[in-house]
Scaffold this motif. Structure first.
Motif, short mmCIF file in Angstrom:
data_model
loop_
_atom_site.label_atom_id
_atom_site.label_comp_id
_atom_site.label_asym_id
_atom_site.label_seq_id
_atom_site.Cartn_x
_atom_site.Cartn_y
_atom_site.Cartn_z
N LYS A 158 -45.95 8.37 -41.68
CA LYS A 158 -45.74 7.01 -41.19
C LYS A 158 -44.90 7.00 -39.91
O LYS A 158 -45.19 6.28 -38.95
CB LYS A 158 -45.05 6.17 -42.27
CG LYS A 158 -44.64 4.79 -41.82
CD LYS A 158 -45.29 3.72 -42.63
CE LYS A 158 -45.00 2.36 -42.04
NZ LYS A 158 -45.64 1.28 -42.79
N VAL A 182 -40.03 1.28 -42.17
CA VAL A 182 -39.47 1.72 -40.90
C VAL A 182 -38.06 1.17 -40.78
O VAL A 182 -37.86 -0.03 -40.63
CB VAL A 182 -40.33 1.25 -39.72
CG1 VAL A 182 -39.76 1.80 -38.41
CG2 VAL A 182 -41.77 1.71 -39.89
N LEU A 183 -37.08 2.04 -40.87
CA LEU A 183 -35.68 1.62 -40.84
C LEU A 183 -35.21 1.43 -39.41
O LEU A 183 -34.46 0.51 -39.11
CB LEU A 183 -34.82 2.68 -41.54
CG LEU A 183 -33.36 2.37 -41.79
CD1 LEU A 183 -33.21 1.11 -42.62
CD2 LEU A 183 -32.68 3.53 -42.48
N LEU A 201 -27.17 1.06 -42.47
CA LEU A 201 -28.25 0.40 -43.21
C LEU A 201 -28.70 1.23 -44.41
O LEU A 201 -29.75 0.98 -44.98
CB LEU A 201 -29.45 0.20 -42.28
CG LEU A 201 -29.27 -0.73 -41.08
CD1 LEU A 201 -30.41 -0.53 -40.09
CD2 LEU A 201 -29.22 -2.18 -41.53
N TRP A 204 -30.48 0.30 -47.59
CA TRP A 204 -31.75 -0.38 -47.35
C TRP A 204 -32.91 0.37 -47.96
O TRP A 204 -33.14 1.54 -47.65
CB TRP A 204 -31.92 -0.48 -45.84
CG TRP A 204 -32.93 -1.44 -45.37
CD1 TRP A 204 -32.73 -2.76 -45.08
CD2 TRP A 204 -34.29 -1.15 -45.05
NE1 TRP A 204 -33.90 -3.30 -44.62
CE2 TRP A 204 -34.87 -2.35 -44.60
CE3 TRP A 204 -35.08 -0.01 -45.13
CZ2 TRP A 204 -36.21 -2.42 -44.23
CZ3 TRP A 204 -36.40 -0.09 -44.76
CH2 TRP A 204 -36.95 -1.29 -44.32
N LEU B 166 -46.47 -2.55 -32.75
CA LEU B 166 -45.72 -2.16 -33.94
C LEU B 166 -46.08 -2.98 -35.17
O LEU B 166 -45.79 -2.59 -36.29
CB LEU B 166 -44.22 -2.31 -33.67
CG LEU B 166 -43.62 -1.20 -32.84
CD1 LEU B 166 -42.23 -1.57 -32.40
CD2 LEU B 166 -43.61 0.08 -33.65
N HIS B 169 -47.42 -1.71 -38.41
CA HIS B 169 -46.53 -0.91 -39.24
C HIS B 169 -45.46 -1.77 -39.91
O HIS B 169 -44.46 -1.26 -40.37
CB HIS B 169 -45.88 0.20 -38.42
CG HIS B 169 -46.90 1.09 -37.77
ND1 HIS B 169 -47.66 1.97 -38.49
CD2 HIS B 169 -47.32 1.21 -36.49
CE1 HIS B 169 -48.49 2.60 -37.68
NE2 HIS B 169 -48.30 2.16 -36.46
N ILE B 171 -43.27 -3.65 -38.72
CA ILE B 171 -42.02 -3.87 -37.99
C ILE B 171 -42.39 -4.58 -36.68
O ILE B 171 -43.52 -4.97 -36.47
CB ILE B 171 -41.25 -2.58 -37.66
CG1 ILE B 171 -42.17 -1.57 -36.96
CG2 ILE B 171 -40.64 -2.00 -38.89
CD1 ILE B 171 -41.42 -0.36 -36.45
N ALA B 187 -36.01 -2.96 -35.93
CA ALA B 187 -36.66 -2.59 -37.19
C ALA B 187 -35.87 -3.27 -38.30
O ALA B 187 -35.93 -4.50 -38.41
CB ALA B 187 -36.72 -1.07 -37.36
N ALA B 188 -35.09 -2.53 -39.08
CA ALA B 188 -34.42 -3.15 -40.23
C ALA B 188 -33.07 -3.77 -39.88
O ALA B 188 -32.51 -4.49 -40.69
CB ALA B 188 -34.21 -2.09 -41.32
#
Lengths: 295, 295
Positions: A158, A182-183, A201, A204, B166, B169, B171, B187-188
């Motif tokens: 990924k 996706v972090l 994070l 998470w 993106l 995915h 995000i 992202a996160a």
């Protein structure tokens, strides 16, 4: 520690790579001269023949290279963005002013690609560190004793998809994926900053589990000038990845440098992280070493 | 301040949106009851009929909604990731345990999508804030007095390309592009954190210029459950974008909420930032209001 062939110049920024390249070149019987950028290069370069220069002292760079018969040049090491107001230019810079202005302001390609063209226009051959010392480049397969789990392989796939999707926009050298999510995606902040963010994070997506989860993937951008800007990992990458709770690191084989390989791999082994390099497109299925899950 | 129709329940997290939705619903003659999550919702919700509940008090949520005749529900406001070890579940949670476990651990879709399905399975109709109060949603065109320059329009187009690339995915709700270079991708970490990072990187790509440069683009992800998770900007977004030195903010028209529109637009006007909403794919050329560069 000298050789018959022409000398190798090393224009050195920060970190351990300049010393690693110099050592490797000496082992291969080449003479080296390090041109070290003040405020950037590590003091350890003083163990080798060297000249300290400031940003903007273009004349002194060229003179140092020429007086040590260096026609080949490796440009390596990290650089902070110099404060343009504090740079003192020497005469050599003035002579080359039109070209230097072109480097600073022009074009769609990267500043580094233009730096390379500048030295090439002066008759130097710019080499990648991997051309001088291919042992510094990670090759396909596992680098340490730990192996990615099935979940980590999914995360790796990924993360490669994400960085590949971003590559056309000249970003996406690195991403962190945890449990399929996706972090973080790296843009201008650099890998270290991205990993620090991931540590904050780190709750998470992992629920209550304390075990290592998720991967950092690092790979060059499609148009990256790999001779002077190859992605690099080192011991610090490992410790930051560990603080972020990640299970390991996946790299594009043949395209990422490991600074201080011995310490990097030992630290990863100690902290329980895997380091794996996968071929070309990051498709872990096509990597033989990677497919093997035991032994 | 009451109405004949069925009541509107508002399950309220943090920020100003719950109050904005409640006010809008009252203006339209609907009765409302806010079910406010303790530790998340702002004290300002106490100006409206309300019940405070804790994470895990599912039985009390359903009881509060039913006893105030709320068959329609808006779920809105920010939530921090609850500490699973501190949640106290009530009897209603126990009755619904299998479904709640499904929400927490299961599936490829988002937690919020599963929360929506939970309430729908209980017979509630979940509405988006924009269905109750479309004045909270930004519409195509300029929201304030400042307009994007030609350079900013290029940055807007590039940033939309990045977030769209993106999106597949899951995000890419937001990105920052400065002078054609991608400075940051969300992202996160959330938009606020991304903008703080940009402030630290604000020297990046702008050379010596002090003038505002670059844009924040914000748009839903392709599979975002827009009824409960519409991207939101507010005064804080403006001040963080200003600290990052950006020239303005571009949003996908009809798909982003503005919390406290009056303060948000006034702040942007004062600080010299534009706010513009562009249609569908973020192609600024197809926006009529956007094309007009004067008046």
């Amino acid at each position: 520690m000298t050789s018959g062939g022409p000398g190798l110049g090393i224009l050195a920024g920060g970190g351990q790579m300049p010393v690693a390249v110099a050592s490797a070149a000496l082992r291969k019987g080449r003479s080296v001269h390090i041109v070290a950028i003040r405020g950037e290069a590590d003091g350890a370069i003083e163990a080798f023949p060297h000249t300290w220069i400031g940003w903007g002292e273009i004349g002194r760079i060229l003179k140092a290279l020429d007086s040590h018969d260096c026609r080949e040049l490796v440009i390596i090491g990290s650089v902070k963005r110099p404060d343009l107001n504090k740079i003192r230019f020497d005469l050599g810079a003035l002579w080359n002013l039109p070209r230097l202005i072109g480097i600073t302001i022009g074009g769609d390609d990267s500043v580094l690609a233009r730096v390379v063209r500048f030295f090439e226009s002066k008759g130097y051959t710019v080499r990648g560190a991997h051309e001088i010392a291919d042992e510094l480049v990670i090759q396909d397969g596992l680098a340490g004793q730990h192996k990615p789990s099935g979940d980590s392989k999914h995360d790796i796939r990924k993360a490669f998809e994400v960085v590949n999707a971003l590559g056309v926009h000249d970003i996406g050298q690195a991403a962190v994926v945890v449990g399929g999510h996706v972090l973080a995606v790296e843009a201008a902040e650099g890998t270290d900053e991205m990993l620090k963010r991931c540590a904050k994070l780190s709750q998470w997506g992992r629920g209550r589990t304390k075990k290592r989860m998720g991967v950092l993937v690092k790979t060059p951008k499609p148009n990256q000038e790999i001779r002077v800007d190859m992605p690099t990992i080192g011991p610090r990458t490992i410790s930051l990845a560990a603080e972020a709770g990640l299970a390991g690191i996946a790299l594009k084989g043949g395209n990422v440098l490991i600074a201080d390989r011995e310490s990097t791999v030992r630290l990863a082994d100690e902290m329980g992280l895997f380091i794996v390099a996968v071929p070309g497109d990051g498709d872990v299925r096509s990597s033989k070493e990677f497919r093997v899950s035991s032994g």
